[in-house]
Design a protein around this motif. Structure first.
Motif, PDB file in Angstrom:
ATOM      1  N   ARG A 121       6.012 -33.165  14.657  1.00 19.57           N
ATOM      2  CA  ARG A 121       6.242 -34.493  15.224  1.00 19.57           C
ATOM      3  C   ARG A 121       7.399 -35.191  14.521  1.00 19.57           C
ATOM      4  N   ARG A 124       1.216 -29.965  13.104  1.00 14.10           N
ATOM      5  CA  ARG A 124       1.465 -30.980  14.132  1.00 14.10           C
ATOM      6  C   ARG A 124       2.227 -32.161  13.552  1.00 14.10           C
ATOM      7  N   ASN A 170      -4.203 -35.261   8.492  1.00 10.36           N
ATOM      8  CA  ASN A 170      -3.929 -34.785   9.840  1.00 10.36           C
ATOM      9  C   ASN A 170      -3.497 -33.320   9.812  1.00 10.36           C
TER      10      ASN A 170
END
Length: 251
Positions: free
Chosen positions: A225, A221, A217
């Motif tokens: 998160r 981000r 991923n």
């Protein structure tokens, strides 16, 4: 760069490489156990730090409370994770015994279940019957298929001891970071607390980067998160300590 990546994928998908990869036994994922222990360990110790800071405790109290809770809570969480994974393993074993018994007692009914499962996947006519015959000719494959399709049970065997150990090590090692500034002899308590906050934030972000890298991923981000989720829990711990400061004054 894209051409290099495509060439690497082609190399991985050569017949001999595919055969070698499929011959390896799948391993149970340990990332979830690591993340569970790491985040909870960091939150737990930062809760001690923030609560002690809000109450005005000296550094020695933070060290004693922090490391005692780190070991005790880490062991408790490892045991809880062990029991959780062990329960899943027992459920899988019970489901396997059930399917074995059903195949012995009502083989045609179990064969019909296989037929309907693969009919729902788009197989039909002779192809469907060939799939059913192939699966049902191998008893272990038959049972494994039923466990995966009917119960959603993975064929990767769970390892409760490994899960518990990974959780404990992650809890203790990562959870110790917010306590490190308090091991310094010199320096005001305020500076130690702010440094602990910074270490906790960096730790949460690093855990997110690790998850993003393993799962493919976007790294920033994933890091943001985990920082947001872990930081929210840490902020809640700080607010509780700050509020209790007025209710339980320390002389």
């Amino acid at each position: 760069m894209e051409n290099q990546g495509r060439e690497a994928l082609r190399h991985q998908h050569r017949p001999e490489n595919i055969a070698r990869r499929l011959q390896q036994k799948p391993r149970p994922p340990k990332l979830a156990d690591f993340v569970l222990g790491a985040i909870d360990g960091c939150v737990t110790t930062f809760a001690i730090v923030s609560g002690a800071f809000g109450a005005g405790f000296p550094s020695v109290v933070v060290i004693i409370m922090g490391f005692s809770n780190l070991l005790a809570d880490g062991f408790s969480m490892a045991v809880s994770n062990y029991e959780s994974v062990h329960t899943q393993l027992e459920h899988a074993r019970a489901a396997r015994r059930t399917e074995e018994r059903h195949i012995d007692l009502v083989p045609e009914g179990e064969r019909e279940e296989i037929r309907q499962i693969f009919a729902a996947k788009g197989f039909s006519d002779d192809t469907l019957e060939e799939v059913v015959a192939t699966i049902c000719s191998d008893r272990r494959l038959w049972v494994d298929t039923m466990l995966a399709e009917e119960y959603g049970i993975s064929s990767v065997p769970a390892k409760p001891v490994v899960s518990g150990l990974v959780t404990f090590l992650a809890f203790v090692l990562i959870g110790a970071f917010p306590l490190l500034p308090y091991l310094l002899q010199a320096g005001p308590v305020d500076a130690k607390f702010y440094l602990s906050c910074a270490l906790a934030a960096v730790t949460f972000f690093a855990i997110g980067l690790c998850k993003g890298w393993v799962n493919g991923n976007p790294l920033l981000r994933a890091g943001a998160r985990t920082l947001l989720l872990g930081g929210s829990a840490a902020m809640l711990a700080f607010l509780v300590g700050f509020l209790l400061r007025g209710l339980v004054p320390v002389s």
